[in-house]
Design a protein around this motif. Structure first.
Motif: not given
Length: 160
Positions: A99-109, A111-127
């Protein structure tokens, strides 16, 4: 219904999506490749399960599932215990370390998505999330129908 040109463009986008998956794979630790991460994710989402159920969810051969399970068990991220109903079968479950490993993986992923999709709106990510879930469901619905569809495509006039 979409036309051929739209489906061809969709196929090109699927091919290009491989680069996204490769980049996401690069953030995984060397001791936890994508297959192992998928197993941890499924166990967290669905709870304890037999190897056969995991193999079905991963849509891979039982031998592949067995290798993933062995890899995770060696690291202490899952436990394999005999199934009380069938001693030949194993029940897999996450350990606290898994579970700790999974939480670490989730955090990394995330962070990457937030970095790459930072200019996307919440609506676009939800869509995007909704459309990807719908796409996946469309293919899950077709999984059992695929052989019949393949037969339709490959049937020749002589076979009809």
């Amino acid at each position: 219904m979409a036309g051929q040109a739209q489906y061809e463009e969709l196929m090109r986008q699927f091919s290009a999506f491989g680069a996204v998956k490769r980049e996401m794979g690069r953030i995984l630790p060397s001791d936890c490749p994508a297959g192992s991460a998928a197993v941890l994710t499924l166990l967290a989402r669905h709870g304890d399960m037999r190897m056969s159920k995991l193999s079905e969810l991963l849509a891979v051969d039982m031998s592949v599932t067995s290798r993933h399970a062995a890899h995770l068990a060696e690291r202490g991220w899952i436990d394999r215990s005999p199934d009380p109903a069938d001693k030949r079968s194993r029940i897999l479950h996450l350990t606290p370390a898994g579970l700790a490993q999974l939480e670490k993986l989730s955090r990394r992923t995330c962070e990457l998505l937030a970095e790459r999709l930072g200019d996307w709106s919440d609506e676009e990510v939800a869509q995007l999330t909704g459309l990807m879930a719908r796409l996946r469901a469309s293919f899950d619905d077709c999984r059992t129908a695929a052989p019949r569809v393949f037969e339709e495509i490959t049937r020749t006039p002589a076979n009809t």
